[in-house]
Design an enzyme around this catalytic site. Structure first.
Site, PDB file in Angstrom:
ATOM      1  N   CYS A 202      56.248 -34.560  25.377  1.00  0.00           N
ATOM      2  CA  CYS A 202      56.618 -33.234  24.876  1.00  0.00           C
ATOM      3  C   CYS A 202      58.131 -33.156  24.655  1.00  0.00           C
ATOM      4  O   CYS A 202      58.880 -32.940  25.618  1.00  0.00           O
ATOM      5  CB  CYS A 202      56.152 -32.171  25.869  1.00  0.00           C
ATOM      6  SG  CYS A 202      56.610 -30.502  25.376  1.00  0.00           S
ATOM      7  N   CYS A 205      59.830 -29.987  25.867  1.00  0.00           N
ATOM      8  CA  CYS A 205      59.938 -29.800  27.323  1.00  0.00           C
ATOM      9  C   CYS A 205      60.988 -30.745  27.902  1.00  0.00           C
ATOM     10  O   CYS A 205      61.863 -30.329  28.656  1.00  0.00           O
ATOM     11  CB  CYS A 205      58.612 -30.108  28.016  1.00  0.00           C
ATOM     12  SG  CYS A 205      57.153 -29.509  27.169  1.00  0.00           S
ATOM     13  N   ASP A 206      60.880 -32.028  27.574  1.00  0.00           N
ATOM     14  CA  ASP A 206      61.661 -33.042  28.287  1.00  0.00           C
ATOM     15  C   ASP A 206      62.883 -33.553  27.520  1.00  0.00           C
ATOM     16  O   ASP A 206      63.706 -34.271  28.094  1.00  0.00           O
ATOM     17  CB  ASP A 206      60.747 -34.230  28.643  1.00  0.00           C
ATOM     18  CG  ASP A 206      59.620 -33.789  29.580  1.00  0.00           C
ATOM     19  OD1 ASP A 206      59.836 -32.818  30.322  1.00  0.00           O
ATOM     20  OD2 ASP A 206      58.542 -34.400  29.561  1.00  0.00           O
TER      21      ASP A 206
END
Ligand code: FAD
Length: 392
Positions: A202, A205-206
């Site tokens: 992701c 997200c990361d």
């Protein structure tokens, strides 16, 4: 939890601001949750999931509770956009409706900006996921979260059974399968070992955890090219690897990609290994398919963007699946088993999108209701509760 319970103390650290904490703890995925200084879990979790992990007897108690439940008129498996829409449409008919899912919200929980949910100009995944659950809770729907289905046993008497990994099982006159999809993995050595230690799925997200570092994006479709564009603004360098001889992303995205100075595109490349030092990723190995040579790219992160896999392994042998593992449905959302319907990303319906899944889920619920009112089987006879029937 700390807000409602004064005996729980919580410290929240923003990794983008405190890079030294990220390095010291070797955090490669967010959120990383520590309990009394030991790593407890990583990745997005709802409070229910955290509680279930702390309270080890919870799953067994839930399974025992399931055994006491009467058969549902409509049982929805999956709580993403398709499952939520199916539950709302079924409940509005005043029939006994249940939703059992592993993680209410589904893929929407892993999505940041959503700008194509028509009539809502802009929203965020976790917000939409919360609204989905709130909408379902407006109705008399039995919501059973943290339940992973393991088998569907079609019944010849009109009552189907769904079994769960917790050991519980439920019976229903009609079932709507809406188990969606998940990230496809590369299946190469090192991928699983370094998951959340440099291997990520992701970018939204990361991505920020790789600020100033070197990363690879595997996959040259729309999601891979979008991820590369997104990451190029954060990281030092992006290597985009595509198996084919050309990128498959839309031309507008490819043009944007080509305009970025810190992105290198490698075509005809088959990733064969993710390497690391035991703690975290330090490189990626690929085979140049034109020459057969093996090459290594030193880097700190690998973002895998090679598509989605339907969550249908548990259905093999019970309903007809396409060669890609998608549940085969007709225009009414009917599967190969009478009384069993399916909707959303788990099915052969083309174009995997939120709004399409919601339409699909609604359609499956209406088809299930139609099946119930037409069915002559005594077990499938519909029992619309009188007071609810008036409001439906
Ligand atoms: C990063 C990302 C960004 C996206 N951005 C957009 C966007 O901007 N706009 C858009 O329209 N779409 C977007 N999508 C696609 C969209 O999220 C999906 O099309 C949609 O969520 C599919 O809904 P669904 O209900 O079919 O499946 P899912 O959302 O996958 O939900 C499946 C549900 O089933 C549950 N489940 C799975 N297996 C089991 C089992 N065995 N037993 C019980 N429960 C199970 C899951 O926990 C979940 O509750 C994005 C997807 C991703 C991953």
């Amino acid at each position: 939890m700390s807000v409602v319970n004064p005996r729980i103390r919580h410290v929240s650290i923003d990794g983008a601001l405190f890079q030294d904490e990220v390095d010291a703890r070797q955090v490669m995925s967010v959120p990383s949750i520590y309990l009394n200084d030991d790593l407890f879990d990583s990745g997005r979790k709802g409070v229910e999931e955290i509680l279930a992990k702390l309270d080890t007897g919870a799953a067994k108690r839930e399974a025992a509770k399931m055994g006491t439940k009467d058969a549902f008129d409509v049982l929805v498996i999956g709580g993403g956009p398709a499952g939520a829409a199916a539950a709302v449409y079924a409940a509005r008919k005043g029939i006994r409706t249940g939703v059992a899912s592993e993680r209410f919200g589904g893929q929407v929980l892993d999505t940041m900006g959503i700008e194509n949910f028509i009539s809502v100009k802009e929203t965020e995944g976790p917000k939409l996921a919360r609204q989905l659950e709130e909408h379902v809770r407006q109705y008399e729907v039995d919501i059973m979260n943290l339940q992973r289905a393991s088998a569907l046993v079609p019944g010849s008497d009109g009552l189907h059974e769904v079994r769960f990994e917790s050991g519980g099982s439920l019976r229903a006159k009609t079932v709507i399968l809406a188990t969606g999809a998940r990230w496809r993995q590369m299946g190469v050595p090192g991928e699983e070992q370094y998951r959340n230690k440099g291997v990520a799925y992701c970018p939204h997200c990361d991505g920020p955890l790789f600020k100033g570092k070197r990363v690879a994006v595997v996959g040259g479709g729309n999601s891979g090219v979008e991820a590369a564009i997104d990451l190029a603004g954060i990281v030092a360098h992006v290597t985009l690897l595509e198996f084919d001889t050309k990128l498959r992303a839309d031309e507008v995205l490819q043009r944007k990609l080509r305009s970025l100075a810190n992105v290198e595109v490698v075509l005809n490349a088959q990733t064969t290994e993710v390497t690391g030092d035991g703690q975290r990723v330090d490189g990626l190995v690929y085979t140049d398919r034109s020459s057969g040579d093996s090459r290594r790219v030193p880097l700190e992160g690998v973002f895998v963007q090679i598509g989605l896999l339907p969550n249908t392994e548990w259905l093999k042998g019970s309903v007809a699946l396409s060669p890609r593992g998608e549940i085969e449905v007709d225009a009414h959302g009917r599967t190969s088993v009478p009384g069993v319907f399916a909707a959303g990303d788990a099915t052969t319906t083309p174009y995997k999108q939120i709004i399409i899944s919601m339409g699909d889920g609604s359609k499956a619920a209406l088809s299930a209701f139609d099946h119930l009112i037409r069915s002559s089987s005594p077990a499938a006879k519909l029992e619309v509760r009188e007071e609810e029937a008036e409001t439906a």
